[in-house]
Write a protein that holds these residues in place. Sequence first.
Motif, PDB file in Angstrom:
ATOM      1  N   GLU A 164       0.828  -1.205   0.000  1.00 22.52           N
ATOM      2  CA  GLU A 164       0.000   0.000   0.000  1.00 22.52           C
ATOM      3  C   GLU A 164       0.858   1.249   0.000  1.00 22.52           C
ATOM      4  O   GLU A 164       2.028   1.220   0.400  1.00 22.52           O
ATOM      5  N   ILE A 165       0.241   2.347  -0.433  1.00 23.05           N
ATOM      6  CA  ILE A 165       0.830   3.677  -0.309  1.00 23.05           C
ATOM      7  C   ILE A 165      -0.084   4.496   0.586  1.00 23.05           C
ATOM      8  O   ILE A 165      -1.304   4.479   0.432  1.00 23.05           O
ATOM      9  N   TYR A 166       0.532   5.195   1.524  1.00 25.03           N
ATOM     10  CA  TYR A 166      -0.204   6.061   2.451  1.00 25.03           C
ATOM     11  C   TYR A 166       0.176   7.509   2.184  1.00 25.03           C
ATOM     12  O   TYR A 166       1.351   7.841   1.976  1.00 25.03           O
ATOM     13  N   LEU A 167      -0.819   8.388   2.205  1.00 22.75           N
ATOM     14  CA  LEU A 167      -0.610   9.821   2.058  1.00 22.75           C
ATOM     15  C   LEU A 167      -1.247  10.509   3.261  1.00 22.75           C
ATOM     16  O   LEU A 167      -2.427  10.284   3.563  1.00 22.75           O
ATOM     17  N   GLY A 168      -0.470  11.331   3.971  1.00 21.96           N
ATOM     18  CA  GLY A 168      -1.027  12.012   5.130  1.00 21.96           C
ATOM     19  C   GLY A 168      -0.011  12.895   5.815  1.00 21.96           C
ATOM     20  O   GLY A 168       1.123  13.059   5.348  1.00 21.96           O
ATOM     21  N   SER A 169      -0.411  13.459   6.934  1.00 28.74           N
ATOM     22  CA  SER A 169       0.470  14.324   7.714  1.00 28.74           C
ATOM     23  C   SER A 169       1.545  13.489   8.387  1.00 28.74           C
ATOM     24  O   SER A 169       1.271  12.401   8.893  1.00 28.74           O
ATOM     25  N   PRO A 170       2.793  13.971   8.431  1.00 33.77           N
ATOM     26  CA  PRO A 170       3.864  13.215   9.078  1.00 33.77           C
ATOM     27  C   PRO A 170       3.765  13.196  10.597  1.00 33.77           C
ATOM     28  O   PRO A 170       4.414  12.385  11.239  1.00 33.77           O
ATOM     29  N   GLY A 171       2.957  14.068  11.183  1.00 29.82           N
ATOM     30  CA  GLY A 171       2.904  14.158  12.637  1.00 29.82           C
ATOM     31  C   GLY A 171       1.574  13.776  13.240  1.00 29.82           C
ATOM     32  O   GLY A 171       1.213  14.262  14.309  1.00 29.82           O
ATOM     33  N   HIS A 172       0.815  12.901  12.558  1.00 29.60           N
ATOM     34  CA  HIS A 172      -0.489  12.439  13.044  1.00 29.60           C
ATOM     35  C   HIS A 172      -1.474  13.595  13.235  1.00 29.60           C
ATOM     36  O   HIS A 172      -2.369  13.535  14.074  1.00 29.60           O
ATOM     37  N   GLN A 173      -1.290  14.646  12.460  1.00 32.07           N
ATOM     38  CA  GLN A 173      -2.230  15.759  12.481  1.00 32.07           C
ATOM     39  C   GLN A 173      -3.188  15.615  11.299  1.00 32.07           C
ATOM     40  O   GLN A 173      -3.088  14.682  10.507  1.00 32.07           O
ATOM     41  N   THR A 174      -4.106  16.526  11.174  1.00 35.08           N
ATOM     42  CA  THR A 174      -5.069  16.464  10.087  1.00 35.08           C
ATOM     43  C   THR A 174      -4.414  16.854   8.762  1.00 35.08           C
ATOM     44  O   THR A 174      -3.712  17.859   8.678  1.00 35.08           O
ATOM     45  N   ALA A 175      -4.642  16.020   7.766  1.00 32.14           N
ATOM     46  CA  ALA A 175      -4.165  16.328   6.422  1.00 32.14           C
ATOM     47  C   ALA A 175      -5.296  17.003   5.646  1.00 32.14           C
ATOM     48  O   ALA A 175      -6.448  16.581   5.710  1.00 32.14           O
ATOM     49  N   ARG A 176      -4.967  18.060   4.911  1.00 30.69           N
ATOM     50  CA  ARG A 176      -5.958  18.788   4.114  1.00 30.69           C
ATOM     51  C   ARG A 176      -5.545  18.746   2.651  1.00 30.69           C
ATOM     52  O   ARG A 176      -4.384  19.003   2.317  1.00 30.69           O
ATOM     53  N   TYR A 177      -6.512  18.451   1.793  1.00 33.10           N
ATOM     54  CA  TYR A 177      -6.208  18.230   0.379  1.00 33.10           C
ATOM     55  C   TYR A 177      -7.511  18.229  -0.420  1.00 33.10           C
ATOM     56  O   TYR A 177      -8.607  18.254   0.153  1.00 33.10           O
ATOM     57  N   ARG A 178      -7.380  18.173  -1.729  1.00 30.03           N
ATOM     58  CA  ARG A 178      -8.520  17.953  -2.621  1.00 30.03           C
ATOM     59  C   ARG A 178      -8.357  16.569  -3.251  1.00 30.03           C
ATOM     60  O   ARG A 178      -7.262  16.218  -3.693  1.00 30.03           O
ATOM     61  N   LEU A 179      -9.449  15.819  -3.305  1.00 30.81           N
ATOM     62  CA  LEU A 179      -9.396  14.452  -3.797  1.00 30.81           C
ATOM     63  C   LEU A 179     -10.366  14.269  -4.954  1.00 30.81           C
ATOM     64  O   LEU A 179     -11.535  14.674  -4.865  1.00 30.81           O
TER      65      LEU A 179
END
Length: 299
Positions: A164-179
């Motif tokens: 798998e590939i994971y995309l997210g914040s490196p510090g377990h914070q909320t990630a914000r993006y457009r999907l």
Amino acid sequence: MSLAPRAVLVHRRTEYEELLARHGTHGQAAFFLSSRGRSIDEVARRHDRTRQALREVAAAVPLTWRSARVERADLDRFPFAPEDVVVVVGQDGLVANTAKYLRGQPVVGIDTDPGRNPGVLVRHRCADTAALLRAATSAGSRAEELTMVEAVADDTQRLLALNEIYLGSPGHQTARYRLGSDGETGPGEVQASSGVLVGTGTGATGWLRSLWLERGSRAGLPAPRDRRLLWFVREAWPSPTTGTTKVAGELGRGEELRLTVESDRIVVFGDGMESDALEMTWGQSVRLGIADTSLHLVT
């Protein structure tokens, strides 16, 4: 004149070696564990089995071949060559860790601790090594082509993964993006979440399966050779500015998922190798889909 094949033995530090690195000596490591009601004996026995397995595998390499060894922590710096036969000596996860650095080289998985490892990817015993190496370089050798997932950033950075590939914040914070999907004309849905996971059929025995079960997904889990991926958004947060309508889906041949970063920083890593991640900043985008490269696992 063609080069002789090279057997590349991939391994990782044992638990015993990690204990010694932390505590300095066997005695100090033993005291540390005994003071917590545990014994170092079983850890040392697993270490001895692993070292013996490496010796047996190395001895099985034909004398006319070249050979090399690489530790898991050095995989991102090791120059794999087209004529390599990669022999992973260890756990199933070590095959996945190695796969992202390969481009079609045959891989042989040797189980150092039968009964303790599931043996999904490390299917063979040390005694089988010589025959497997011959088979890996023979015409018509038996192998499974396992589907991989890839992420390609808008600055041409590329990442491969077997599970798998994971995309997210490196510090377990909320990630914000457009999907959104690659075929959409709009910019995609604005989301705030714990990240996005895109997985293969090989990964369907691990993290991907846990999300699939948690959601009660009706999509069938792919098999390792299926040219199909599943993706899930983790803990999407609904708000006046963020949506939750796109939280799961499936990707087939030629289909891609598009993510555009709206955070200061998002990391993209595969198969738990966070130390070798793509880093993306506000405004960058990344596309995820089925990789052209497959893992060539010798059976």
